[in-house]
Design a protein around this motif. Structure first.
Motif, PDB file in Angstrom:
ATOM      1  N   GLY A   1      34.006  43.102  49.490  1.00 22.76           N
ATOM      2  CA  GLY A   1      35.001  44.067  49.063  1.00 22.76           C
ATOM      3  C   GLY A   1      35.884  43.499  47.968  1.00 22.76           C
ATOM      4  N   ARG A   2      36.303  42.242  48.142  1.00 24.13           N
ATOM      5  CA  ARG A   2      37.135  41.597  47.118  1.00 24.13           C
ATOM      6  C   ARG A   2      36.397  41.539  45.786  1.00 24.13           C
ATOM      7  NH1 ARG A   2      37.079  37.517  44.280  1.00 24.13           N
ATOM      8  NH2 ARG A   2      35.167  36.801  45.283  1.00 24.13           N
ATOM      9  N   ALA A   3      35.136  41.101  45.810  1.00 24.16           N
ATOM     10  CA  ALA A   3      34.356  40.985  44.576  1.00 24.16           C
ATOM     11  C   ALA A   3      34.170  42.347  43.912  1.00 24.16           C
ATOM     12  CB  ALA A   3      33.001  40.342  44.880  1.00 24.16           C
ATOM     13  N   TYR A   4      33.966  43.383  44.721  1.00 26.84           N
ATOM     14  CA  TYR A   4      33.742  44.727  44.181  1.00 26.84           C
ATOM     15  C   TYR A   4      34.982  45.235  43.448  1.00 26.84           C
ATOM     16  CZ  TYR A   4      32.942  49.794  44.163  1.00 26.84           C
ATOM     17  OH  TYR A   4      32.807  51.113  43.787  1.00 26.84           O
ATOM     18  N   PHE A   5      36.136  45.141  44.077  1.00 25.91           N
ATOM     19  CA  PHE A   5      37.352  45.679  43.462  1.00 25.91           C
ATOM     20  C   PHE A   5      37.805  44.839  42.274  1.00 25.91           C
ATOM     21  CE2 PHE A   5      37.829  47.346  47.899  1.00 25.91           C
ATOM     22  CZ  PHE A   5      37.631  48.685  47.557  1.00 25.91           C
ATOM     23  N   GLU A   6      37.626  43.530  42.357  1.00 29.90           N
ATOM     24  CA  GLU A   6      38.006  42.682  41.231  1.00 29.90           C
ATOM     25  C   GLU A   6      37.104  42.927  40.025  1.00 29.90           C
ATOM     26  OE1 GLU A   6      38.205  38.600  42.348  1.00 29.90           O
ATOM     27  OE2 GLU A   6      40.185  38.802  43.291  1.00 29.90           O
ATOM     28  N   SER A   7      35.829  43.191  40.277  1.00 30.51           N
ATOM     29  CA  SER A   7      34.923  43.461  39.161  1.00 30.51           C
ATOM     30  C   SER A   7      35.288  44.748  38.439  1.00 30.51           C
ATOM     31  CB  SER A   7      33.472  43.542  39.672  1.00 30.51           C
ATOM     32  OG  SER A   7      33.285  44.682  40.500  1.00 30.51           O
ATOM     33  N   ARG A   8      35.975  45.650  39.122  1.00 32.46           N
ATOM     34  CA  ARG A   8      36.436  46.899  38.512  1.00 32.46           C
ATOM     35  C   ARG A   8      37.908  46.843  38.129  1.00 32.46           C
ATOM     36  NH1 ARG A   8      32.144  47.367  41.136  1.00 32.46           N
ATOM     37  NH2 ARG A   8      30.626  49.045  40.880  1.00 32.46           N
ATOM     38  N   GLN A   9      38.458  45.641  38.173  1.00 36.20           N
ATOM     39  CA  GLN A   9      39.846  45.384  37.768  1.00 36.20           C
ATOM     40  C   GLN A   9      40.839  46.256  38.539  1.00 36.20           C
ATOM     41  OE1 GLN A   9      39.846  45.821  33.489  1.00 36.20           O
ATOM     42  NE2 GLN A   9      38.844  43.845  33.176  1.00 36.20           N
ATOM     43  N   LEU A  10      40.573  46.419  39.829  1.00 33.52           N
ATOM     44  CA  LEU A  10      41.491  47.140  40.708  1.00 33.52           C
ATOM     45  C   LEU A  10      42.328  46.109  41.461  1.00 33.52           C
ATOM     46  CD1 LEU A  10      39.003  49.810  42.116  1.00 33.52           C
ATOM     47  CD2 LEU A  10      40.790  50.166  40.407  1.00 33.52           C
ATOM     48  N   PRO A  11      43.659  46.164  41.328  1.00 37.91           N
ATOM     49  CA  PRO A  11      44.502  45.141  41.964  1.00 37.91           C
ATOM     50  C   PRO A  11      44.425  45.204  43.481  1.00 37.91           C
ATOM     51  CG  PRO A  11      45.844  46.935  41.075  1.00 37.91           C
ATOM     52  CD  PRO A  11      44.452  47.176  40.599  1.00 37.91           C
ATOM     53  N   ILE A  12      44.351  44.031  44.104  1.00 39.24           N
ATOM     54  CA  ILE A  12      44.310  43.910  45.560  1.00 39.24           C
ATOM     55  C   ILE A  12      45.651  43.364  46.043  1.00 39.24           C
ATOM     56  CG2 ILE A  12      43.183  42.752  47.513  1.00 39.24           C
ATOM     57  CD1 ILE A  12      40.639  42.664  45.838  1.00 39.24           C
ATOM     58  N   GLU A  13      46.295  44.101  46.924  1.00 35.30           N
ATOM     59  CA  GLU A  13      47.598  43.681  47.439  1.00 35.30           C
ATOM     60  C   GLU A  13      47.465  42.405  48.271  1.00 35.30           C
ATOM     61  OE1 GLU A  13      51.643  43.839  47.762  1.00 35.30           O
ATOM     62  OE2 GLU A  13      50.323  45.110  46.557  1.00 35.30           O
ATOM     63  N   LYS A  14      46.457  42.387  49.145  1.00 42.42           N
ATOM     64  CA  LYS A  14      46.237  41.200  49.974  1.00 42.42           C
ATOM     65  C   LYS A  14      44.814  41.214  50.500  1.00 42.42           C
ATOM     66  CE  LYS A  14      48.191  38.503  53.801  1.00 42.42           C
ATOM     67  NZ  LYS A  14      48.331  37.292  52.970  1.00 42.42           N
ATOM     68  N   GLN A  15      44.193  40.031  50.462  1.00 37.60           N
ATOM     69  CA  GLN A  15      42.887  39.880  51.073  1.00 37.60           C
ATOM     70  C   GLN A  15      43.012  38.969  52.279  1.00 37.60           C
ATOM     71  OE1 GLN A  15      39.972  37.508  49.155  1.00 37.60           O
ATOM     72  NE2 GLN A  15      38.329  38.123  50.537  1.00 37.60           N
ATOM     73  N   PHE A  16      42.392  39.371  53.366  1.00 39.67           N
ATOM     74  CA  PHE A  16      42.456  38.607  54.610  1.00 39.67           C
ATOM     75  C   PHE A  16      41.161  37.805  54.750  1.00 39.67           C
ATOM     76  CE2 PHE A  16      45.074  42.390  55.082  1.00 39.67           C
ATOM     77  CZ  PHE A  16      46.273  41.848  55.505  1.00 39.67           C
ATOM     78  N   HIS A  17      41.261  36.507  54.478  1.00 41.47           N
ATOM     79  CA  HIS A  17      40.085  35.633  54.496  1.00 41.47           C
ATOM     80  C   HIS A  17      39.666  35.296  55.935  1.00 41.47           C
ATOM     81  CE1 HIS A  17      40.268  34.755  50.158  1.00 41.47           C
ATOM     82  NE2 HIS A  17      41.586  34.735  50.306  1.00 41.47           N
ATOM     83  N   TYR A  18      38.395  34.930  56.063  1.00 42.98           N
ATOM     84  CA  TYR A  18      37.847  34.358  57.312  1.00 42.98           C
ATOM     85  C   TYR A  18      38.049  35.284  58.520  1.00 42.98           C
ATOM     86  CZ  TYR A  18      38.751  30.494  54.134  1.00 42.98           C
ATOM     87  OH  TYR A  18      38.830  29.699  53.020  1.00 42.98           O
ATOM     88  N   THR A  19      37.980  36.572  58.284  1.00 43.47           N
ATOM     89  CA  THR A  19      38.214  37.533  59.367  1.00 43.47           C
ATOM     90  C   THR A  19      36.940  38.240  59.796  1.00 43.47           C
ATOM     91  OG1 THR A  19      40.490  37.909  58.621  1.00 43.47           O
ATOM     92  CG2 THR A  19      39.522  39.596  60.033  1.00 43.47           C
TER      93      THR A  19
END
Length: 297
Positions: free
Chosen positions: A123-141
């Motif tokens: 999900g992180r890679a998808y939104f970043e590739s479309r230059q959509l800002p992510i408020e917070k990513q929850f790692h290792y979940t």
């Protein structure tokens, strides 16, 4: 047409790949069984929390709390919407990640003021590739859904809602309907809606007519609702994890079946080539023997 050596090389490569897909199938199966048991063990507690909220609202219908604040004074087009998207960390799981990301994209296009909270590396890679800002990513979940991780996510979402950074909080996850079917679900976490608790059934052996909340109904809500939101998120994490493993199991089973079919075809082709080579050798030997007999004559 490929020669026998090339076919042998392909057969060896496919056999190695089939070993990997079979191992991944078994691993996903084990993980899914463990997660389903975890979800079944914790569900009663959160159903009890739902029943408790229902009791509070039924006995005290005039109770007001920020968790139920729909913020009707804010125009709909100006409301800030937060979305918690649960994807996987890895691929090779059929259409699992694609379905979630497609619905998330459609949801975001329906409004302008959006804040993304992402669980899962894809999900992180998808939104970043479309230059959509992510408020917070929850790692290792994703690979290890626990109550602690669900509580951390709930704490972040509730804090942003209570402090007015978001006016609505939604969650997008995947629910496993059965072993052959999964579907993405979009649910609103905050603000809570009273009608969502009106149809909850409560066991008949629990006395419902007298209730006293100390020090106040608001204080009880302050404690109960965060636990309820945590439970909902934990359930969504486990459901998504089970769905991912189920999709991966089906994908690996399909890959193993295709590998078996391809091995069968290659084995038949290899045997035909060997038979043709042996026949040619025999023909050459017979031809040589005839030539020798003619010489002697």
């Amino acid at each position: 047409m490929a020669n026998a050596r090339e076919i042998q090389s392909r057969i060896k490569s496919i056999q190695d790949t089939r070993k990997i897909t079979s191992a991944m199938y078994l691993i996903s199966s084990t993980k899914m069984k463990k997660s389903k048991k975890l979800l079944a063990d914790t569900e009663p507690y959160f159903y009890t929390l739902q029943s408790l909220i229902h009791r509070i609202l039924r006995h005290m219908p005039d109770t007001r709390h920020a968790y139920f604040d729909a913020r009707e004074t804010i125009p709909k087009e100006k409301r800030v919407r937060g979305l918690l998207v649960i994807t996987g960390d890895k691929g090779l799981a059929g259409s699992y990640n694609h379905n979630v990301l497609k619905q998330a994209q459609e949801w975001m296009e329906a409004g302008k003021n959006n804040r993304l909270y992402v669980v899962g590396e894809l999900g992180r890679a998808y939104f970043e590739s479309r230059q959509l800002p992510i408020e917070k990513q929850f790692h290792y979940t994703v690979q290890n859904p626990t109550m602690h991780r669900a509580r951390c996510i709930a704490s972040t979402l509730i804090e942003d809602f209570m402090e007015g950074r978001v006016d609505e909080v939604w969650i997008l996850y995947t629910q496993m309907i059965n072993s052959m079917k999964t579907e993405t679900r979009m649910e609103q976490l905050l603000p809570l809606k009273r009608e969502n608790f009106s149809g909850i059934s409560i066991p008949a052996d629990i006395h419902q007519e007298e209730i006293r909340m100390v020090p106040s109904p608001e204080a009880v809500m302050d404690h109960v609702v965060p636990n309820y939101v945590t439970g909902f998120i934990f359930g969504a994490l486990v459901e998504s994890f089970c769905s991912e493993q189920n999709e991966r199991m089906m994908a690996m089973q399909s890959a193993s079946d295709n590998a078996a079919a391809l091995l069968s075809e290659l084995s038949m082709e290899y045997n035909r080539l060997r038979q043709a080579a042996i026949t040619q050798e025999i023909t050459e030997v017979v031809g040589g023997a005839r030539a020798q007999r003619k010489k002697k004559r």
